[in-house]
Structure formats: structure tokens, C-alpha cells
Design a protein around this motif. Structure first.
Motif, PDB file in Angstrom:
ATOM      1  N   THR A  73       0.274  -7.510  68.337  1.00  0.00           N
ATOM      2  CA  THR A  73      -0.299  -7.949  69.825  1.00  0.00           C
ATOM      3  C   THR A  73      -1.698  -7.023  69.751  1.00  0.00           C
ATOM      4  OG1 THR A  73       0.963  -5.737  70.629  1.00  0.00           O
ATOM      5  CG2 THR A  73       2.206  -7.866  70.964  1.00  0.00           C
ATOM      6  N   ARG A  74      -1.925  -6.180  69.174  1.00  0.00           N
ATOM      7  CA  ARG A  74      -2.977  -5.449  69.152  1.00  0.00           C
ATOM      8  C   ARG A  74      -4.327  -5.900  68.386  1.00  0.00           C
ATOM      9  NH1 ARG A  74      -2.537  -1.633  73.118  1.00  0.00           N
ATOM     10  NH2 ARG A  74      -0.670  -0.351  72.690  1.00  0.00           N
ATOM     11  N   LEU A  75      -3.894  -6.401  67.174  1.00  0.00           N
ATOM     12  CA  LEU A  75      -4.915  -7.052  66.115  1.00  0.00           C
ATOM     13  C   LEU A  75      -4.983  -8.366  66.448  1.00  0.00           C
ATOM     14  CD1 LEU A  75      -3.555  -5.387  62.814  1.00  0.00           C
ATOM     15  CD2 LEU A  75      -5.579  -4.801  64.442  1.00  0.00           C
ATOM     16  N   GLU A  76      -4.269  -9.215  66.845  1.00  0.00           N
ATOM     17  CA  GLU A  76      -4.132 -10.595  66.989  1.00  0.00           C
ATOM     18  C   GLU A  76      -3.661 -11.246  68.266  1.00  0.00           C
ATOM     19  OE1 GLU A  76      -2.822 -12.790  63.867  1.00  0.00           O
ATOM     20  OE2 GLU A  76      -3.990 -11.873  62.305  1.00  0.00           O
ATOM     21  N   PRO A  77      -4.049 -10.477  69.619  1.00  0.00           N
ATOM     22  CA  PRO A  77      -3.434 -10.899  70.826  1.00  0.00           C
ATOM     23  C   PRO A  77      -3.453 -12.278  71.380  1.00  0.00           C
ATOM     24  CG  PRO A  77      -5.404  -9.804  71.307  1.00  0.00           C
ATOM     25  CD  PRO A  77      -5.119  -9.595  69.677  1.00  0.00           C
ATOM     26  N   GLU A  78      -4.267 -13.009  70.634  1.00  0.00           N
ATOM     27  CA  GLU A  78      -4.540 -14.389  70.975  1.00  0.00           C
ATOM     28  C   GLU A  78      -3.517 -15.215  70.214  1.00  0.00           C
ATOM     29  OE1 GLU A  78      -6.669 -13.586  67.113  1.00  0.00           O
ATOM     30  OE2 GLU A  78      -6.769 -12.864  69.182  1.00  0.00           O
ATOM     31  N   THR A  79      -2.781 -14.572  69.420  1.00  0.00           N
ATOM     32  CA  THR A  79      -1.654 -15.390  68.647  1.00  0.00           C
ATOM     33  C   THR A  79      -0.368 -15.137  69.406  1.00  0.00           C
ATOM     34  OG1 THR A  79      -1.076 -13.551  67.146  1.00  0.00           O
ATOM     35  CG2 THR A  79      -2.905 -15.184  66.500  1.00  0.00           C
ATOM     36  N   ILE A  80      -0.333 -14.316  70.483  1.00  0.00           N
ATOM     37  CA  ILE A  80       0.857 -14.089  71.119  1.00  0.00           C
ATOM     38  C   ILE A  80       1.183 -15.126  72.284  1.00  0.00           C
ATOM     39  CG2 ILE A  80       2.430 -12.273  72.419  1.00  0.00           C
ATOM     40  CD1 ILE A  80       1.727 -11.503  69.508  1.00  0.00           C
ATOM     41  N   PRO A  81       2.201 -15.885  71.987  1.00  0.00           N
ATOM     42  CA  PRO A  81       2.119 -16.849  72.949  1.00  0.00           C
ATOM     43  C   PRO A  81       3.025 -16.168  74.353  1.00  0.00           C
ATOM     44  CG  PRO A  81       3.866 -17.147  71.412  1.00  0.00           C
ATOM     45  CD  PRO A  81       2.967 -16.117  70.887  1.00  0.00           C
ATOM     46  N   ARG A  82       2.927 -17.110  75.470  1.00  0.00           N
ATOM     47  CA  ARG A  82       3.567 -16.639  76.455  1.00  0.00           C
ATOM     48  C   ARG A  82       5.205 -17.113  76.319  1.00  0.00           C
ATOM     49  NH1 ARG A  82       2.055 -16.541  82.688  1.00  0.00           N
ATOM     50  NH2 ARG A  82       3.846 -16.884  83.564  1.00  0.00           N
ATOM     51  N   LEU A  83       5.861 -16.428  76.320  1.00  0.00           N
ATOM     52  CA  LEU A  83       7.315 -16.668  75.991  1.00  0.00           C
ATOM     53  C   LEU A  83       7.591 -17.477  77.141  1.00  0.00           C
ATOM     54  CD1 LEU A  83       9.125 -13.386  74.704  1.00  0.00           C
ATOM     55  CD2 LEU A  83       7.715 -15.256  73.688  1.00  0.00           C
ATOM     56  N   ARG A  84       8.688 -18.635  76.722  1.00  0.00           N
ATOM     57  CA  ARG A  84       9.353 -19.450  77.646  1.00  0.00           C
ATOM     58  C   ARG A  84      10.794 -18.996  77.813  1.00  0.00           C
ATOM     59  NH1 ARG A  84       6.042 -24.796  77.202  1.00  0.00           N
ATOM     60  NH2 ARG A  84       6.926 -25.201  79.030  1.00  0.00           N
ATOM     61  N   THR A  85      11.145 -19.136  79.028  1.00  0.00           N
ATOM     62  CA  THR A  85      12.731 -18.805  79.434  1.00  0.00           C
ATOM     63  C   THR A  85      13.386 -20.007  78.700  1.00  0.00           C
ATOM     64  OG1 THR A  85      11.882 -17.755  81.447  1.00  0.00           O
ATOM     65  CG2 THR A  85      14.231 -18.442  81.039  1.00  0.00           C
ATOM     66  N   GLY A  86      14.583 -19.691  78.078  1.00  0.00           N
ATOM     67  CA  GLY A  86      15.373 -20.724  77.635  1.00  0.00           C
ATOM     68  C   GLY A  86      16.082 -20.202  76.288  1.00  0.00           C
ATOM     69  N   GLU A  87      17.137 -21.261  75.712  1.00  0.00           N
ATOM     70  CA  GLU A  87      17.911 -20.821  74.686  1.00  0.00           C
ATOM     71  C   GLU A  87      17.018 -21.465  73.430  1.00  0.00           C
ATOM     72  OE1 GLU A  87      22.376 -20.402  76.113  1.00  0.00           O
ATOM     73  OE2 GLU A  87      21.551 -22.372  75.525  1.00  0.00           O
ATOM     74  N   TYR A  88      16.860 -20.800  72.255  1.00  0.00           N
ATOM     75  CA  TYR A  88      16.377 -21.400  70.946  1.00  0.00           C
ATOM     76  C   TYR A  88      17.367 -21.094  69.986  1.00  0.00           C
ATOM     77  CZ  TYR A  88      11.935 -21.144  74.059  1.00  0.00           C
ATOM     78  OH  TYR A  88      11.063 -21.167  74.825  1.00  0.00           O
ATOM     79  N   MET A  89      17.192 -21.896  69.161  1.00  0.00           N
ATOM     80  CA  MET A  89      18.003 -21.993  68.018  1.00  0.00           C
ATOM     81  C   MET A  89      17.219 -21.543  66.612  1.00  0.00           C
ATOM     82  SD  MET A  89      21.026 -22.695  66.781  1.00  0.00           S
ATOM     83  CE  MET A  89      21.688 -23.625  68.152  1.00  0.00           C
ATOM     84  N   LEU A  90      17.611 -20.220  66.199  1.00  0.00           N
ATOM     85  CA  LEU A  90      16.915 -19.666  65.025  1.00  0.00           C
ATOM     86  C   LEU A  90      17.453 -20.122  63.813  1.00  0.00           C
ATOM     87  CD1 LEU A  90      16.989 -15.991  66.499  1.00  0.00           C
ATOM     88  CD2 LEU A  90      15.357 -17.541  66.973  1.00  0.00           C
ATOM     89  N   GLU A  91      16.846 -20.362  62.847  1.00  0.00           N
ATOM     90  CA  GLU A  91      17.103 -20.949  61.686  1.00  0.00           C
ATOM     91  C   GLU A  91      17.052 -20.052  60.369  1.00  0.00           C
ATOM     92  OE1 GLU A  91      15.574 -24.927  61.182  1.00  0.00           O
ATOM     93  OE2 GLU A  91      16.172 -25.448  63.313  1.00  0.00           O
ATOM     94  N   PRO A  92      17.754 -19.993  59.330  1.00  0.00           N
ATOM     95  CA  PRO A  92      17.642 -19.328  58.279  1.00  0.00           C
ATOM     96  C   PRO A  92      16.183 -19.681  57.558  1.00  0.00           C
ATOM     97  CG  PRO A  92      19.827 -20.340  58.294  1.00  0.00           C
ATOM     98  CD  PRO A  92      19.107 -20.891  59.550  1.00  0.00           C
ATOM     99  N   GLY A  93      15.450 -18.695  57.154  1.00  0.00           N
ATOM    100  CA  GLY A  93      14.416 -19.135  56.376  1.00  0.00           C
ATOM    101  C   GLY A  93      13.143 -19.039  57.213  1.00  0.00           C
ATOM    102  N   MET A  94      13.346 -19.111  58.566  1.00  0.00           N
ATOM    103  CA  MET A  94      12.333 -18.806  59.450  1.00  0.00           C
ATOM    104  C   MET A  94      11.536 -17.459  59.156  1.00  0.00           C
ATOM    105  SD  MET A  94      13.543 -19.823  63.365  1.00  0.00           S
ATOM    106  CE  MET A  94      11.829 -20.002  63.853  1.00  0.00           C
ATOM    107  N   SER A  95      10.174 -17.393  59.232  1.00  0.00           N
ATOM    108  CA  SER A  95       9.445 -16.347  59.131  1.00  0.00           C
ATOM    109  C   SER A  95       8.967 -15.854  60.452  1.00  0.00           C
ATOM    110  CB  SER A  95       8.130 -16.474  58.553  1.00  0.00           C
ATOM    111  OG  SER A  95       7.114 -17.355  59.394  1.00  0.00           O
ATOM    112  N   GLY A  96       8.781 -14.730  60.527  1.00  0.00           N
ATOM    113  CA  GLY A  96       8.296 -13.869  61.860  1.00  0.00           C
ATOM    114  C   GLY A  96       7.312 -14.628  62.622  1.00  0.00           C
ATOM    115  N   ARG A  97       6.293 -15.209  61.851  1.00  0.00           N
ATOM    116  CA  ARG A  97       5.495 -15.955  62.640  1.00  0.00           C
ATOM    117  C   ARG A  97       6.061 -17.163  63.038  1.00  0.00           C
ATOM    118  NH1 ARG A  97       0.135 -14.257  62.809  1.00  0.00           N
ATOM    119  NH2 ARG A  97      -0.551 -12.661  61.339  1.00  0.00           N
ATOM    120  N   ASP A  98       6.864 -17.840  62.584  1.00  0.00           N
ATOM    121  CA  ASP A  98       7.600 -18.976  62.864  1.00  0.00           C
ATOM    122  C   ASP A  98       8.407 -18.724  64.053  1.00  0.00           C
ATOM    123  OD1 ASP A  98       6.551 -20.472  60.586  1.00  0.00           O
ATOM    124  OD2 ASP A  98       8.480 -20.347  59.450  1.00  0.00           O
ATOM    125  N   LEU A  99       9.114 -17.567  64.043  1.00  0.00           N
ATOM    126  CA  LEU A  99       9.860 -17.180  65.558  1.00  0.00           C
ATOM    127  C   LEU A  99       9.173 -17.032  66.635  1.00  0.00           C
ATOM    128  CD1 LEU A  99      12.563 -16.202  66.734  1.00  0.00           C
ATOM    129  CD2 LEU A  99      11.723 -13.700  65.568  1.00  0.00           C
TER     130      LEU A  99
END
Length: 160
Positions: A73-99
Motif C-alpha cells: 500500500t505504501r510502495l505501489e498504492p496504484e495496484t491496490i484495488p477497491r475491494l468489492r463486497t461479496g464472496e470469492y472462491m480462493l483457490e490453491p496455488g493462488m499468489s498474494g498478487r492473484d488474491l
């Protein structure tokens, strides 16, 4: 004097190498897979910000390096999306950036709901009331009150 210049040159080189190594380590933490072994449902609550979601995911054991996400959030604030309310399916193998990308996307989990043709208004309302993920705002209201909410006051509900 020459000794001082050499010392400063070495110091600058060491600092540069340390900064580069630190940056690569930080990047590796963001690219590391999240800690889910099977598909996992995660809900972003209404009004949650990025830091709250990161803290919640860390508390659940999904991500380990909270510092890496906070530093993002400090180094690359432009990459932080506005979070959207809802349910999301987290999948094995996802990276932090994918998340991060997923939580800012519109790829929310959807739930099918079918209302068979020919059902009465009462049957349809009972079916909607029983839907597990549907927020019920008409419970306890009469058919007439529901029709009034739909700007169809005084009309018979069947067929609407």
C-alpha cells in the motif's frame, strides 16, 4: 581522503545490493502461494478496506506475511484495488498478487435460483425465503404490503 571515497563507494554498493535484495524478497512474499489446500470461500464484508481484509485473511491463516501486503500500500498504492463486497472462491496455488486482483474483481461467487413457471406468488415467496444466501426483506409482510413496496399497490400479486 582516498580511503574515505573508497569507503563511501563500498557503502553505497552494499546499500544498493541490500535494497535490491530486500525488494526481491518482498516481491517473493507477494508472489508466494496463499495457504489454502482446497477451494475456500472468503467473504469481503460491506465497507471493508484493504487493510481490514488483509488482517482478516492473516487471522484465518490464508496469508502469512501481512507486512508485505501493508508495504504494498505504501510502495505501489496504484495496484491496490477497491475491494468489492461479496464472496470469492480462493483457490490453491493462488499468489498474494492473484488474491489482491481477485478481491478487486467482479468474479464473485453466484448462486442459482430458479422460480418455476406456474408457481403462485405465495409459493415463489416461500422459495425465496428458503434461499440460503438471499437477504429476505419481505419476511412477515403480507402480499399486499409486498405489492405496495413494488409500486403495484392495489394490484393482485399473481402474474407479477
Amino acid at each position: 581522503m582516498l580511503r574515505l571515497v573508497k569507503f563511501l563507494a563500498v557503502l553505497v554498493i552494499v546499500a544498493g545490493v541490500a535494497a535490491f535484495a530486500g525488494y526481491r524478497y518482498w516481491e517473493s512474499r507477494l508472489e508466494a502461494p496463499i495457504a489454502v489446500e482446497e477451494e475456500t470461500l472468503y467473504e469481503v464484508p460491506r465497507g471493508a478496506g484493504f487493510n481490514r481484509a488483509v488482517a482478516d485473511l492473516a487471522e484465518r491463516g490464508v496469508i502469512e506475511d501481512v507486512w508485505a501486503f501493508r508495504l504494498l500500500t505504501r510502495l505501489e498504492p496504484e495496484t491496490i484495488p477497491r475491494l468489492r463486497t461479496g464472496e470469492y472462491m480462493l483457490e490453491p496455488g493462488m499468489s498474494g498478487r492473484d488474491l489482491i486482483e481477485l478481491l478487486g474483481s467482479d468474479r464473485v461467487v453466484t448462486y442459482p435460483l430458479t422460480i418455476p413457471e406456474g408457481w403462485t406468488f405465495r409459493q415463489m415467496r416461500a422459495h425465496l425465503d428458503a434461499a440460503p444466501k438471499l437477504e429476505n426483506r419481505t419476511e412477515g409482510l403480507s402480499d399486499e404490503e409486498v405489492m405496495a413496496l413494488l409500486d403495484r399497490e392495489g394490484r393482485f400479486p399473481e402474474g407479477w
